[in-house]
Write a protein that holds these residues in place. Sequence first.
Motif, PDB file in Angstrom:
ATOM      1  N   THR A 106       0.838  -1.187   0.000  1.00 43.03           N
ATOM      2  CA  THR A 106       0.000   0.000   0.000  1.00 43.03           C
ATOM      3  C   THR A 106       0.878   1.243   0.000  1.00 43.03           C
ATOM      4  OG1 THR A 106      -1.629  -1.220   1.314  1.00 43.03           O
ATOM      5  CG2 THR A 106      -1.839   1.193   1.267  1.00 43.03           C
ATOM      6  N   ARG A 107       0.565   2.173  -0.903  1.00 40.17           N
ATOM      7  CA  ARG A 107       1.276   3.453  -0.888  1.00 40.17           C
ATOM      8  C   ARG A 107       0.969   4.128   0.444  1.00 40.17           C
ATOM      9  NH1 ARG A 107       5.134   4.599  -4.838  1.00 40.17           N
ATOM     10  NH2 ARG A 107       4.475   3.591  -6.753  1.00 40.17           N
ATOM     11  N   PRO A 108       1.962   4.800   1.042  1.00 38.16           N
ATOM     12  CA  PRO A 108       1.725   5.483   2.311  1.00 38.16           C
ATOM     13  C   PRO A 108       0.545   6.456   2.231  1.00 38.16           C
ATOM     14  CG  PRO A 108       4.061   5.392   1.841  1.00 38.16           C
ATOM     15  CD  PRO A 108       3.354   4.890   0.609  1.00 38.16           C
ATOM     16  N   THR A 109      -0.320   6.388   3.214  1.00 40.17           N
ATOM     17  CA  THR A 109      -1.509   7.240   3.269  1.00 40.17           C
ATOM     18  C   THR A 109      -1.831   7.587   4.715  1.00 40.17           C
ATOM     19  OG1 THR A 109      -3.889   7.344   2.831  1.00 40.17           O
ATOM     20  CG2 THR A 109      -2.964   5.154   3.154  1.00 40.17           C
ATOM     21  N   ILE A 110      -2.290   8.803   4.923  1.00 40.56           N
ATOM     22  CA  ILE A 110      -2.629   9.247   6.272  1.00 40.56           C
ATOM     23  C   ILE A 110      -3.811   8.452   6.839  1.00 40.56           C
ATOM     24  CG2 ILE A 110      -4.251  11.094   5.711  1.00 40.56           C
ATOM     25  CD1 ILE A 110      -1.367  11.290   8.278  1.00 40.56           C
ATOM     26  N   ASP A 111      -4.588   7.804   5.974  1.00 40.46           N
ATOM     27  CA  ASP A 111      -5.715   6.976   6.431  1.00 40.46           C
ATOM     28  C   ASP A 111      -5.257   5.836   7.334  1.00 40.46           C
ATOM     29  OD1 ASP A 111      -7.333   8.602   4.888  1.00 40.46           O
ATOM     30  OD2 ASP A 111      -7.436   7.178   3.212  1.00 40.46           O
TER      31      ASP A 111
ATOM     32  N   HIS B 153       8.215   3.748  -1.980  1.00 34.22           N
ATOM     33  CA  HIS B 153       7.973   3.240  -0.630  1.00 34.22           C
ATOM     34  C   HIS B 153       6.577   2.639  -0.567  1.00 34.22           C
ATOM     35  CE1 HIS B 153      11.413   4.871   1.556  1.00 34.22           C
ATOM     36  NE2 HIS B 153      11.348   5.883   0.719  1.00 34.22           N
ATOM     37  N   PHE B 154       6.487   1.502   0.101  1.00 28.03           N
ATOM     38  CA  PHE B 154       5.198   0.862   0.336  1.00 28.03           C
ATOM     39  C   PHE B 154       5.117   0.451   1.788  1.00 28.03           C
ATOM     40  CE2 PHE B 154       6.264  -0.014  -4.073  1.00 28.03           C
ATOM     41  CZ  PHE B 154       5.117   0.380  -4.734  1.00 28.03           C
ATOM     42  N   TRP B 155       3.905   0.435   2.305  1.00 29.57           N
ATOM     43  CA  TRP B 155       3.651  -0.175   3.601  1.00 29.57           C
ATOM     44  C   TRP B 155       3.108  -1.559   3.301  1.00 29.57           C
ATOM     45  CZ3 TRP B 155       0.734   4.574   5.982  1.00 29.57           C
ATOM     46  CH2 TRP B 155       1.678   5.580   6.259  1.00 29.57           C
ATOM     47  N   ILE B 156       3.638  -2.546   3.975  1.00 26.82           N
ATOM     48  CA  ILE B 156       3.130  -3.911   3.840  1.00 26.82           C
ATOM     49  C   ILE B 156       1.918  -3.987   4.761  1.00 26.82           C
ATOM     50  CG2 ILE B 156       3.633  -6.367   4.070  1.00 26.82           C
ATOM     51  CD1 ILE B 156       6.650  -5.609   3.922  1.00 26.82           C
TER      52      ILE B 156
ATOM     53  N   ASP C  42      -6.356  -3.467   7.157  1.00 30.85           N
ATOM     54  CA  ASP C  42      -6.023  -2.069   7.450  1.00 30.85           C
ATOM     55  C   ASP C  42      -4.889  -1.956   8.466  1.00 30.85           C
ATOM     56  OD1 ASP C  42      -7.358  -2.936   9.684  1.00 30.85           O
ATOM     57  OD2 ASP C  42      -8.735  -1.235   9.786  1.00 30.85           O
ATOM     58  N   GLN C  43      -4.124  -3.026   8.622  1.00 32.56           N
ATOM     59  CA  GLN C  43      -3.007  -3.030   9.565  1.00 32.56           C
ATOM     60  C   GLN C  43      -1.667  -2.985   8.831  1.00 32.56           C
ATOM     61  OE1 GLN C  43      -3.361  -2.895  13.020  1.00 32.56           O
ATOM     62  NE2 GLN C  43      -5.428  -2.447  12.281  1.00 32.56           N
ATOM     63  N   VAL C  44      -0.801  -2.055   9.227  1.00 29.56           N
ATOM     64  CA  VAL C  44       0.556  -1.997   8.687  1.00 29.56           C
ATOM     65  C   VAL C  44       1.379  -3.035   9.443  1.00 29.56           C
ATOM     66  CG1 VAL C  44       2.620  -0.581   8.381  1.00 29.56           C
ATOM     67  CG2 VAL C  44       0.349   0.439   8.070  1.00 29.56           C
TER      68      VAL C  44
ATOM     69  N   VAL D 200       7.381 -11.181   4.460  1.00 31.75           N
ATOM     70  CA  VAL D 200       8.384 -10.610   3.556  1.00 31.75           C
ATOM     71  C   VAL D 200       8.402 -11.375   2.240  1.00 31.75           C
ATOM     72  CG1 VAL D 200      10.856 -10.284   3.183  1.00 31.75           C
ATOM     73  CG2 VAL D 200       9.817  -9.575   5.320  1.00 31.75           C
ATOM     74  N   ARG D 201       8.315 -12.679   2.301  1.00 32.67           N
ATOM     75  CA  ARG D 201       8.304 -13.475   1.066  1.00 32.67           C
ATOM     76  C   ARG D 201       7.172 -13.019   0.150  1.00 32.67           C
ATOM     77  NH1 ARG D 201       7.810 -18.794   2.873  1.00 32.67           N
ATOM     78  NH2 ARG D 201       5.598 -18.374   3.004  1.00 32.67           N
ATOM     79  N   GLU D 202       5.984 -12.829   0.710  1.00 32.74           N
ATOM     80  CA  GLU D 202       4.838 -12.393  -0.087  1.00 32.74           C
ATOM     81  C   GLU D 202       5.024 -10.960  -0.577  1.00 32.74           C
ATOM     82  OE1 GLU D 202       1.126 -12.514  -2.052  1.00 32.74           O
ATOM     83  OE2 GLU D 202       2.603 -14.023  -1.447  1.00 32.74           O
ATOM     84  N   ALA D 203       5.541 -10.076   0.280  1.00 31.66           N
ATOM     85  CA  ALA D 203       5.758  -8.683  -0.120  1.00 31.66           C
ATOM     86  C   ALA D 203       6.790  -8.600  -1.247  1.00 31.66           C
ATOM     87  CB  ALA D 203       6.208  -7.848   1.074  1.00 31.66           C
ATOM     88  N   LEU D 204       7.863  -9.363  -1.149  1.00 30.54           N
ATOM     89  CA  LEU D 204       8.867  -9.382  -2.222  1.00 30.54           C
ATOM     90  C   LEU D 204       8.276  -9.928  -3.511  1.00 30.54           C
ATOM     91  CD1 LEU D 204      12.018 -10.560  -0.277  1.00 30.54           C
ATOM     92  CD2 LEU D 204      11.737  -8.375  -1.459  1.00 30.54           C
TER      93      LEU D 204
END
Length: 191
Positions: free
Chosen positions: A6-11, A70-73, A77-79, A114-118
């Motif tokens: 997810t792109r960083p967002t104030i939400d 930059h992405f948040w994994i 709705d949880q980082v 991390v495996r899934e994010a990569l």
Amino acid sequence: MTIALTRPTIDLFDSWAAAVAEFDGGHIDGAGLEQGVVPDRAACEAFIAMAELYATPGAALPDDRVPCDHFWITEGDQVVGFIAFRRELNDYLRRFGGHIGYSVIPTRRREGIVREALRLLLRARQGRRLRPGDAHLRRRQLRLDPHDRRRRGRARRRDRPLAGRGSPRAAVLDRDPAGLTRSAPQVTPAC
């Protein structure tokens, strides 16, 4: 488990702040944050503005910084972590960094996040059509810490050689379409 980038967002501020707090002020690879940052709303807004700037093609960046996505994994709705893809490498990153930096919050490690994010990140980058100036993106550097037996074992099982030059404290794999070869050590700075 459904992991997304997810792109960083104030939400997601509350979840981001909780994720950053889990690192107790320590360095967070791939988060694009300075060590010891206080995870308040102002810091989150400043980071989001910085991430948008660094992701903008042709943006004027400080001399020691490079274009970076930059992405948040996230899981729902949880980082649960952070991942960054540097589209270029400067001399420092070529020697001590690499194209990819990442971290997962301590309470969610060893779950395959991390495996899934990569996988998601590399699939998205593969789908992007390379232009003449993008030849450097055919190879991607990824950090491996020699004390992380799990990652080193996984790399060995996939016949990815780890012997090479540089500091014995860390190892970096260069991934290219033909396979993986060993490169230099890394200490990942913010993008």
